[in-house]
Design a protein around this motif. Structure first.
Motif, PDB file in Angstrom:
ATOM      1  N   GLY A  63       0.773  -1.212  -0.135  1.00  0.00           N
ATOM      2  CA  GLY A  63      -0.188   0.076   0.041  1.00  0.00           C
ATOM      3  C   GLY A  63       0.974   1.247   0.000  1.00  0.00           C
ATOM      4  N   ARG A  77      -4.269   0.794  -1.984  1.00  0.00           N
ATOM      5  CA  ARG A  77      -4.118  -0.516  -1.111  1.00  0.00           C
ATOM      6  C   ARG A  77      -4.512  -1.591  -2.094  1.00  0.00           C
ATOM      7  NH1 ARG A  77      -8.398  -2.709   3.150  1.00  0.00           N
ATOM      8  NH2 ARG A  77      -7.411  -4.535   2.606  1.00  0.00           N
ATOM      9  N   THR A 102      -1.742   2.289  11.113  1.00  0.00           N
ATOM     10  CA  THR A 102      -3.008   1.757  10.657  1.00  0.00           C
ATOM     11  C   THR A 102      -3.915   2.807  10.072  1.00  0.00           C
ATOM     12  OG1 THR A 102      -2.726   0.005  12.110  1.00  0.00           O
ATOM     13  CG2 THR A 102      -4.768   0.270  11.360  1.00  0.00           C
ATOM     14  N   ILE A 113      -5.750  -0.998   6.859  1.00  0.00           N
ATOM     15  CA  ILE A 113      -4.731  -1.345   6.365  1.00  0.00           C
ATOM     16  C   ILE A 113      -3.506  -0.560   7.324  1.00  0.00           C
ATOM     17  CG2 ILE A 113      -4.416   0.400   4.730  1.00  0.00           C
ATOM     18  CD1 ILE A 113      -2.703  -1.978   3.011  1.00  0.00           C
TER      19      ILE A 113
END
Length: 132
Positions: A63, A77, A102, A113
């Motif tokens: 990502g 991502r 995150t 993600i």
């Protein structure tokens, strides 16, 4: 005996055909971002007119965070064997743990993600606080 040979040959031909078709459709695999240029290209394809100035790639290539000249931030991502992108509208879904960030969006189906941004994690987390 001949029937078994024909059945074997037909099965083998079907397997080869399915493997060729999967490769042609680019199914499976483990796509990774190789460099910032690729992330910029994918971001531009996801949102017409988005020209990334700053790019932070995840160390594993799963990502990236990208920022354009107007301050918009895009999260890029993997989703299966493809890439998806969303503009971030706030910092509520951002958590920082050392070099790991995150990121989640307000869109629950997009999911969260965790990116390993290395030394860039602190500066990106700080800049995301200015969103929304």
């Amino acid at each position: 005996m001949i029937a078994h040979a024909l059945q074997f040959g037909g099965s083998l031909a079907a397997i080869v055909l399915l493997a060729w078709l999967a490769r042609r459709l680019e199914l499976g695999g483990d796509p990774r971002l190789r460099d910032p240029a690729e992330a910029r290209r994918l971001a531009s394809e996801a949102l017409c007119g988005f020209e990334a100035q700053d790019v932070a790639l995840d160390r594993a290539g799963i990502g990236a965070l990208l920022r354009d000249s107007s301050g918009r931030v895009m999260l890029l991502r993997r989703h299966g064997a493809r890439w998806v992108a969303r503009l971030l509208d706030g910092h509520a879904g951002v958590r920082l743990d050392r070099t790991f960030m995150t990121v989640s969006t307000a869109e629950k189906t997009f999911g969260a993600i965790t990116l390993d941004l290395g030394d860039q994690a602190q500066s990106w987390a700080g800049s995301l606080r200015r969103l929304g």
